[in-house]
Design a protein around this motif. Structure first.
Motif, PDB file in Angstrom:
ATOM      1  N   ASN A 188       0.826  -1.221   0.000  1.00  0.00           N
ATOM      2  CA  ASN A 188       0.000   0.000   0.000  1.00  0.00           C
ATOM      3  C   ASN A 188       0.855   1.264   0.000  1.00  0.00           C
ATOM      4  OD1 ASN A 188      -2.278  -1.496   0.075  1.00  0.00           O
ATOM      5  ND2 ASN A 188      -2.352  -1.550   2.332  1.00  0.00           N
ATOM      6  N   ASP A 189       1.998   1.179   0.701  1.00  0.00           N
ATOM      7  CA  ASP A 189       2.851   2.381   0.784  1.00  0.00           C
ATOM      8  C   ASP A 189       3.392   2.775  -0.581  1.00  0.00           C
ATOM      9  OD1 ASP A 189       2.694   2.649   3.583  1.00  0.00           O
ATOM     10  OD2 ASP A 189       4.128   1.000   3.805  1.00  0.00           O
ATOM     11  N   PHE A 190       3.569   1.791  -1.436  1.00  0.00           N
ATOM     12  CA  PHE A 190       4.245   2.088  -2.697  1.00  0.00           C
ATOM     13  C   PHE A 190       3.429   2.948  -3.657  1.00  0.00           C
ATOM     14  CE2 PHE A 190       7.217  -0.898  -1.048  1.00  0.00           C
ATOM     15  CZ  PHE A 190       8.420  -0.401  -1.519  1.00  0.00           C
ATOM     16  N   PHE A 191       2.121   2.941  -3.484  1.00  0.00           N
ATOM     17  CA  PHE A 191       1.300   3.822  -4.318  1.00  0.00           C
ATOM     18  C   PHE A 191       1.693   5.281  -4.057  1.00  0.00           C
ATOM     19  CE2 PHE A 191      -2.576   6.312  -5.021  1.00  0.00           C
ATOM     20  CZ  PHE A 191      -2.762   6.026  -6.369  1.00  0.00           C
ATOM     21  N   LYS A 192       1.794   5.600  -2.764  1.00  0.00           N
ATOM     22  CA  LYS A 192       2.166   6.953  -2.349  1.00  0.00           C
ATOM     23  C   LYS A 192       3.629   7.259  -2.724  1.00  0.00           C
ATOM     24  CE  LYS A 192       1.699   9.645   1.828  1.00  0.00           C
ATOM     25  NZ  LYS A 192       1.583   9.503   3.270  1.00  0.00           N
ATOM     26  N   ILE A 193       4.441   6.255  -2.508  1.00  0.00           N
ATOM     27  CA  ILE A 193       5.882   6.453  -2.795  1.00  0.00           C
ATOM     28  C   ILE A 193       6.093   6.804  -4.264  1.00  0.00           C
ATOM     29  CG2 ILE A 193       8.069   5.172  -3.031  1.00  0.00           C
ATOM     30  CD1 ILE A 193       7.293   3.711  -0.408  1.00  0.00           C
ATOM     31  N   LYS A 194       5.433   6.054  -5.142  1.00  0.00           N
ATOM     32  CA  LYS A 194       5.640   6.277  -6.587  1.00  0.00           C
ATOM     33  C   LYS A 194       5.190   7.668  -7.003  1.00  0.00           C
ATOM     34  CE  LYS A 194       4.035   2.096  -7.745  1.00  0.00           C
ATOM     35  NZ  LYS A 194       3.512   1.017  -8.544  1.00  0.00           N
ATOM     36  N   ALA A 195       4.092   8.124  -6.344  1.00  0.00           N
ATOM     37  CA  ALA A 195       3.569   9.453  -6.701  1.00  0.00           C
ATOM     38  C   ALA A 195       4.497  10.579  -6.228  1.00  0.00           C
ATOM     39  CB  ALA A 195       2.180   9.626  -6.097  1.00  0.00           C
ATOM     40  N   SER A 196       5.383  10.251  -5.275  1.00  0.00           N
ATOM     41  CA  SER A 196       6.183  11.346  -4.697  1.00  0.00           C
ATOM     42  C   SER A 196       7.560  11.493  -5.348  1.00  0.00           C
ATOM     43  CB  SER A 196       6.364  11.116  -3.193  1.00  0.00           C
ATOM     44  OG  SER A 196       7.183   9.974  -2.990  1.00  0.00           O
ATOM     45  N   ILE A 197       7.897  10.601  -6.311  1.00  0.00           N
ATOM     46  CA  ILE A 197       9.285  10.598  -6.816  1.00  0.00           C
ATOM     47  C   ILE A 197       9.702  11.945  -7.421  1.00  0.00           C
ATOM     48  CG2 ILE A 197      10.918   9.510  -8.437  1.00  0.00           C
ATOM     49  CD1 ILE A 197       9.284   6.926  -8.158  1.00  0.00           C
ATOM     50  N   LYS A 198       8.891  12.423  -8.384  1.00  0.00           N
ATOM     51  CA  LYS A 198       9.317  13.657  -9.090  1.00  0.00           C
ATOM     52  C   LYS A 198       9.417  14.842  -8.137  1.00  0.00           C
ATOM     53  CE  LYS A 198       8.722  12.965 -13.897  1.00  0.00           C
ATOM     54  NZ  LYS A 198       8.231  13.369 -15.173  1.00  0.00           N
ATOM     55  N   GLY A 199       8.407  14.945  -7.270  1.00  0.00           N
ATOM     56  CA  GLY A 199       8.394  16.060  -6.304  1.00  0.00           C
ATOM     57  C   GLY A 199       9.631  15.997  -5.418  1.00  0.00           C
ATOM     58  N   MET A 200       9.981  14.774  -5.032  1.00  0.00           N
ATOM     59  CA  MET A 200      11.141  14.626  -4.140  1.00  0.00           C
ATOM     60  C   MET A 200      12.444  14.961  -4.880  1.00  0.00           C
ATOM     61  SD  MET A 200      11.711  14.070  -1.049  1.00  0.00           S
ATOM     62  CE  MET A 200      10.474  13.057  -0.221  1.00  0.00           C
ATOM     63  N   ILE A 201      12.506  14.574  -6.158  1.00  0.00           N
ATOM     64  CA  ILE A 201      13.730  14.923  -6.925  1.00  0.00           C
ATOM     65  C   ILE A 201      13.856  16.446  -6.997  1.00  0.00           C
ATOM     66  CG2 ILE A 201      14.896  14.804  -9.174  1.00  0.00           C
ATOM     67  CD1 ILE A 201      13.670  12.066  -9.619  1.00  0.00           C
ATOM     68  N   ILE A 222      17.214  10.566 -16.368  1.00  0.00           N
ATOM     69  CA  ILE A 222      17.900   9.311 -15.999  1.00  0.00           C
ATOM     70  C   ILE A 222      17.694   9.032 -14.500  1.00  0.00           C
ATOM     71  CG2 ILE A 222      20.168   8.176 -15.815  1.00  0.00           C
ATOM     72  CD1 ILE A 222      21.018   9.772 -18.294  1.00  0.00           C
ATOM     73  N   MET A 223      17.800  10.112 -13.716  1.00  0.00           N
ATOM     74  CA  MET A 223      17.643   9.967 -12.264  1.00  0.00           C
ATOM     75  C   MET A 223      16.230   9.469 -11.919  1.00  0.00           C
ATOM     76  SD  MET A 223      18.337  12.839  -9.387  1.00  0.00           S
ATOM     77  CE  MET A 223      19.892  13.299 -10.072  1.00  0.00           C
ATOM     78  N   ASN A 224      15.264  10.059 -12.567  1.00  0.00           N
ATOM     79  CA  ASN A 224      13.863   9.680 -12.336  1.00  0.00           C
ATOM     80  C   ASN A 224      13.667   8.195 -12.661  1.00  0.00           C
ATOM     81  OD1 ASN A 224      11.119   9.865 -11.903  1.00  0.00           O
ATOM     82  ND2 ASN A 224      10.691  10.569 -13.987  1.00  0.00           N
ATOM     83  N   ASN A 225      14.272   7.807 -13.762  1.00  0.00           N
ATOM     84  CA  ASN A 225      14.173   6.433 -14.215  1.00  0.00           C
ATOM     85  C   ASN A 225      14.836   5.463 -13.233  1.00  0.00           C
ATOM     86  OD1 ASN A 225      14.607   4.193 -16.189  1.00  0.00           O
ATOM     87  ND2 ASN A 225      13.575   5.748 -17.442  1.00  0.00           N
ATOM     88  N   TYR A 226      16.020   5.868 -12.797  1.00  0.00           N
ATOM     89  CA  TYR A 226      16.814   5.038 -11.872  1.00  0.00           C
ATOM     90  C   TYR A 226      16.051   4.830 -10.558  1.00  0.00           C
ATOM     91  CZ  TYR A 226      20.726   4.270  -8.522  1.00  0.00           C
ATOM     92  OH  TYR A 226      21.554   3.801  -7.536  1.00  0.00           O
ATOM     93  N   ILE A 227      15.552   5.919 -10.013  1.00  0.00           N
ATOM     94  CA  ILE A 227      14.849   5.836  -8.729  1.00  0.00           C
ATOM     95  C   ILE A 227      13.546   5.035  -8.891  1.00  0.00           C
ATOM     96  CG2 ILE A 227      13.649   7.233  -6.977  1.00  0.00           C
ATOM     97  CD1 ILE A 227      15.967   9.320  -7.527  1.00  0.00           C
ATOM     98  N   SER A 228      12.838   5.287 -10.002  1.00  0.00           N
ATOM     99  CA  SER A 228      11.574   4.562 -10.229  1.00  0.00           C
ATOM    100  C   SER A 228      11.813   3.057 -10.310  1.00  0.00           C
ATOM    101  CB  SER A 228      10.910   5.028 -11.530  1.00  0.00           C
ATOM    102  OG  SER A 228      10.718   6.402 -11.485  1.00  0.00           O
ATOM    103  N   HIS A 229      12.944   2.681 -10.940  1.00  0.00           N
ATOM    104  CA  HIS A 229      13.273   1.257 -11.041  1.00  0.00           C
ATOM    105  C   HIS A 229      13.519   0.643  -9.668  1.00  0.00           C
ATOM    106  CE1 HIS A 229      14.024   0.873 -15.431  1.00  0.00           C
ATOM    107  NE2 HIS A 229      13.677  -0.365 -15.111  1.00  0.00           N
ATOM    108  N   ILE A 230      14.269   1.352  -8.846  1.00  0.00           N
ATOM    109  CA  ILE A 230      14.565   0.834  -7.496  1.00  0.00           C
ATOM    110  C   ILE A 230      13.262   0.649  -6.721  1.00  0.00           C
ATOM    111  CG2 ILE A 230      15.642   1.409  -5.268  1.00  0.00           C
ATOM    112  CD1 ILE A 230      17.929   2.680  -6.814  1.00  0.00           C
TER     113      ILE A 230
END
Ligand code: SF4
Length: 948
Positions: free
Chosen positions: A722-735, A763-771
């Motif tokens: 469940n946490d990952f839904f929120k996590i994925k939505a926050s990637i760009k904002g966090m970058i 590339i960074m967005n991609n890298y973090i999203s993959h992890i």
């Protein structure tokens, strides 16, 4: 063998023989330098006080009798050009809309044409008519580069909008030119300033009308090619005033009709007036048995300067060496600085005399940087800012940097450390009055440059003599532009004009005149003799210089009207070459064997001529400048008690050693010494891009913050699906948030990314999203620590040989826990390999045999095990950017291709090898030495400390 006299010594002898009283004697030379040397030679011969003769250049001499000032410097040229511009503007009225900065280039060309026409006493109406009748006019502009061709073409179009340059309408243009010529001439006479040709012509009218009343004796010395007006002046004085001429020539080329260097003298000696001034016995100095020639070829310009430096170093060891008798002739001014830098310090006095182009100097680069920073300024939060790279480039300009090194260093360090991108103008101008002038947004470019260069000229302590001379000449230009009130309506126009001026005008540079080793341009060497002559750039294209006349008058017409052409240049160069060596004893030619823009590596025709036509043999040498570096002694830093104390303090009492510290030692013990014992900080170039190191730091921080934001609100730090839904939505904002804080942007400032940085962001967005995706698959799992360090309990004290102790610790990217298993995760933004041959290989001092990423994981395993004091399974793992999108991706590392399912069985071996290596660091008998593996040096920040 009796030493032959130098030319000016002969002139002195002649003067004593011929003139009883020097009081009324006026001696006229082609250039100032020859006159000064004549006075020096004269003073040596005078035993009792006598009147000194008056010494002039031809220009100064004519100037004496005219109230029209001959334009003889850069500032006069600008004024003449501006008067021509105004004349044409008035002639054409509103149809002429060209700006002065666009006009400047071809204004110079036109003035040179007018000057030539008058110097050669050509009937202007006839020559303009001839040009008008020229059909293929385009051909006469073949020599122009595209930019200047377009500039001229666009100018003509202002007169005749529908014409193309090769149309017959061109004829009309030349009718206008005649009109403009006449008006311009009138204007110059009114304003009492003119080019040389006009004043000479006026002078001739004066003497022809019998108004010349000076009763002095006149002696003309050392002239060669003469314009028609100069010849008439000379003939008048010889014919009507019983004056004399003393020629600087040699039988060698005078009697050989194939030698163009003798053309003028043969012509003069056949002239019914001038022939009386030629001696019965022709001077015969060239064929002097004592002459020695060498020719040295080397494949670079810098190599040429090194050669001259080496020869001089040997020569000065000879007691008879006299630096006053040495000449270095530089046909190409670009060699001046390398040559100056190569001259041995034992040479006491060096004197430089040559025309220099300001365009090659630091003044020119300063103007470009000031223009660029102004052009690229932008607003952030309604305030003007500059991009940090522009600021650093401007501040590190030699004139700016050395003005106040402490302030410039402070600003640059601040930019670097705080990773500032947008630097506010007001912040920069607040540092000092000097910087206030530089960053004054209200000031126009010329005013700003005036203030800055005056400041530098008057207050800079470390300016070289050359730089002072450049700045002084530049200031004269600025004062002139200021003085004649040229209207330049924008920063851009000012920049264009300055650029044109710097491109076209050369400044005469002359230092302490008569003492020491002389470095001269070819033209400055007239009438002067030296025992040792070194001529550099002895290549076709340099000596003789390839020349073309930039002129509106086509070659065939110039030739028909006896105007100056490239044929004349060849004659002059040839004469100057033979002249400068005719009395010398040791002549060394140095040439470049490789091709360049100016030359294709072919030796000068003059060397070939000496070889084939004279009795002299030239010793030829070729030097390879691919020098094999002398083997440098390795640097060895011995340890003493003090070193050991430092090690103890640094790694035990006050701190710890991290995996990076151990890696540094394995890589190179000397580097370890520089970094941790000598405390020399690593410095890397500043870059506007997100650097590799930034990329790693930012993505680590993003991953840390994403997970810590989630777990801080949970009682149990377990990440589930469940946490990952929120996590994925926050990637760009966090970058974005992390980038802003990394580059010190304010919260409400927008993030602007350009060029490469946009790609890196993706590339960074991609890298973090993959992890995150991989973690989501692995979830649920418990986060034990993010960026865990010494404070979080990840440390251990190791006992080394001889009872030394050391603390080890580090920052572990992530430790998580699931199914009774710890995982140590290291994020890697490189292409780290996960397999190793053996634990031992991790301690190799050969870069290619080590695996620093895996080393780090074993190192952290010791820390983890020490913290939890239990033998729970530990899986070390790498999340490396290159592997993440592989379908079979796994974090596991392996030894000899055997996956490490648990690190515990390996830890003791690793720890024991680590202790051995660390004990070596503390071993007083084992000095810090350079590593044998040169691969370690490639990116080493300390390589400048001992490059060799
Ligand atoms: S340049 Fe090479 S030898 Fe010198 S400190 Fe760095 S790694 Fe060691």
């Amino acid at each position: 063998m009796i030493k032959k006299k130098f030319f000016l010594e002969e002139v002195v002898d002649y003067t004593f023989r011929k003139y009883k009283d020097f009081k009324n004697l006026k001696v006229i030379f082609p250039n100032r330098r020859a006159g000064l040397y004549f006075q020096k030679a004269l003073s040596k011969k005078i035993k009792k006080p006598v009147w000194s003769p008056s010494v002039f250049t031809m220009e100064d001499f004519v100037q004496n009798y005219s109230d029209i000032k001959i334009s003889n410097d850069v500032t006069d040229s600008i004024q003449l050009n501006h008067i021509l511009y105004q004349t044409i503007s008035m002639h054409n009225g509103s149809g002429f809309t060209d700006s002065f900065e666009d006009f400047f280039y071809w204004g110079q060309v036109m003035i040179k044409d007018f000057d030539d026409i008058e110097l050669e006493l050509v009937d202007e109406s006839k020559i303009f008519k001839a040009v008008k009748n020229q059909k293929e006019i385009d051909k006469s502009f073949d020599f122009l580069d595209k930019e200047n061709f377009d500039r001229i073409k666009s100018f003509w179009k202002k007169f005749f909008p529908k014409m193309t340059i090769n149309q017959k309408n061109f004829k009309e243009t030349w009718e206008i030119i005649l009109d403009i010529f006449i008006k311009y001439r009138g204007c110059l006479i009114d304003k009492k300033i003119a080019y040389k040709g006009l004043v000479y012509k006026e002078f001739l009218s004066m003497i022809n009308s019998g108004k010349f009343k000076d009763k002095s004796d006149f002696l003309f010395v050392g002239f060669n090619v003469l314009s028609k007006s100069e010849k008439k002046i000379l003939k008048y004085f010889i014919d009507k005033k019983s004056s004399m001429a003393f020629w600087d020539f040699d039988k060698y080329y005078f009697e050989d009709f194939n030698q163009e260097s003798g053309d003028s003298f043969r012509e003069f000696s056949n002239d019914k007036i001038l022939k009386s001034t030629f001696p019965e016995v022709k001077p015969n100095n060239f064929i002097d048995n004592d002459k020695k020639f060498s020719s040295i070829g080397i494949s670079s310009n810098i190599g040429q300067s090194k050669v001259i430096g080496n020869i001089l170093s040997k020569l000065i060891k000879n007691k008879r060496f006299d630096e006053d008798k040495v000449l270095i002739l530089l046909p190409d001014e670009n060699l001046l600085l390398p040559v100056l830098n190569s001259i041995p310090t034992q040479i006491n006095n060096i004197n430089v005399t040559m025309g220099l182009s300001l365009q090659e100097t630091s003044i020119s680069s300063l103007i470009k940087l000031l223009y660029r920073i102004d052009k690229r300024k932008y607003k952030r939060d309604f305030k003007y800012c500059h991009y940090f790279k522009d600021v650093i480039e401007l501040l590190t300009h030699p004139y700016i940097y050395q003005f106040d090194e402490s302030i410039t260093t402070e600003i640059i360090t601040d930019i670097k450390e705080k990773k500032k991108i947008d630097i506010r103008n007001e912040e920069l101008s607040g540092y000092s009055i000097f910087l206030e002038n530089i960053f004054d947004l209200q000031s126009n470019l010329i005013l700003k440059l005036k203030k800055i260069t005056e400041y530098i000229f008057n207050k800079s302590k470390n300016l070289s003599v050359l730089d002072k001379e450049y700045i002084k000449s530049f200031l004269d230009i600025i004062y002139k532009i200021d003085g004649i009130n040229i209207k330049l309506n924008s920063y851009e126009n000012e920049f264009k004009l300055l650029n044109q001026i710097l491109r076209m005008i050369r400044i005469p540079f002359s230092g302490e005149p008569l003492k020491g080793l002389q470095i001269m341009g070819v033209f400055e060497s007239r009438n002067l003799d030296f025992d040792d002559v070194f001529i550099l750039n002895m290549n076709e294209g340099n000596f003789p210089k390839s020349s073309f006349n930039v002129s509106f008058i086509p070659f065939n017409i110039r030739k028909a009207f006896n105007l100056d052409t490239s044929d004349n240049h060849d004659k002059i160069y040839s004469y100057l070459f033979y002249r400068v060596i005719q009395r010398a004893r040791n002549i060394t030619f140095i040439h470049n064997t490789s091709s360049s823009i100016k030359s294709n590596g072919e030796v000068s025709r003059y060397i070939r001529q000496i070889e084939s036509e004279s009795k002299f043999k030239i010793k030829n040498y070729f030097i390879s400048d691919k020098l094999i570096p002398e083997e440098r002694k390795k640097i060895i830093i011995e340890k003493d008690k003090n070193t050991i104390e430092k090690l103890k303090t640094r790694f035990f009492s006050n701190g710890y050693i991290s995996p990076t510290g151990v890696k540094d030692y394995l890589e190179c013990p000397l580097r370890f010494y520089y970094k941790y014992i000598a405390n020399i900080r690593e410095t890397y170039p500043i870059s506007s891009d997100i650097l590799k190191s930034d990329f790693g730091k930012i993505s680590h921080k993003v991953l840390e913050d994403i997970y810590s934001d989630i777990i801080k609100n949970k009682a149990n730090p377990v990440l589930d699906k469940n946490d990952f839904f929120k996590i994925k939505a926050s990637i760009k904002g966090m970058i974005n948030r992390t980038l802003k804080s990394h580059f010190n942007l304010r919260k409400n400032n927008e993030l602007y990314l350009e060029g490469n940085n946009i790609i890196l962001y993706e590339i960074m967005n991609n890298y973090i999203s993959h992890i995150i995706k991989i973690d989501e698959k692995y979830s649920p799992f418990k986060i034990i620590d993010l960026e865990g360090d010494k404070k979080s309990g990840y440390h251990k004290t190791l006992h080394l040989n001889k009872n030394y102790k050391i603390n080890i610790s580090g920052i572990i990217d992530r430790i998580d826990f699931k199914n009774d298993t710890f995982r140590i995760i290291d994020y890697k933004t490189g292409g780290d390999i996960k397999n190793i041959k053996s634990i031992e290989s991790l301690f190799s001092n050969k870069k290619k045999d080590r695996n620093d990423a895996v080393f780090q994981l074993f190192f952290y395993s010791i820390l983890l095990k020490n913290k939890f004091k239990e033998s729970t399974r530990i899986i070390p793992g790498l999340m490396n950017i290159r592997d993440l999108n592989k379908s079979n991706f796994s974090i596991n590392i392996s030894i000899n291709n055997q996956i490490v399912e648990d690190v515990n069985p390996y830890i003791d071996e690793f720890e024991s090898l680590l202790i051995t290596k660390l004990s070596e660091i503390f071993d007083i008998d084992k000095p810090f030495t350079e590593n044998d593996d040169i691969n370690s040096c490639t990116y080493c920040a300390y390589k400048n400390l001992h490059s060799g």
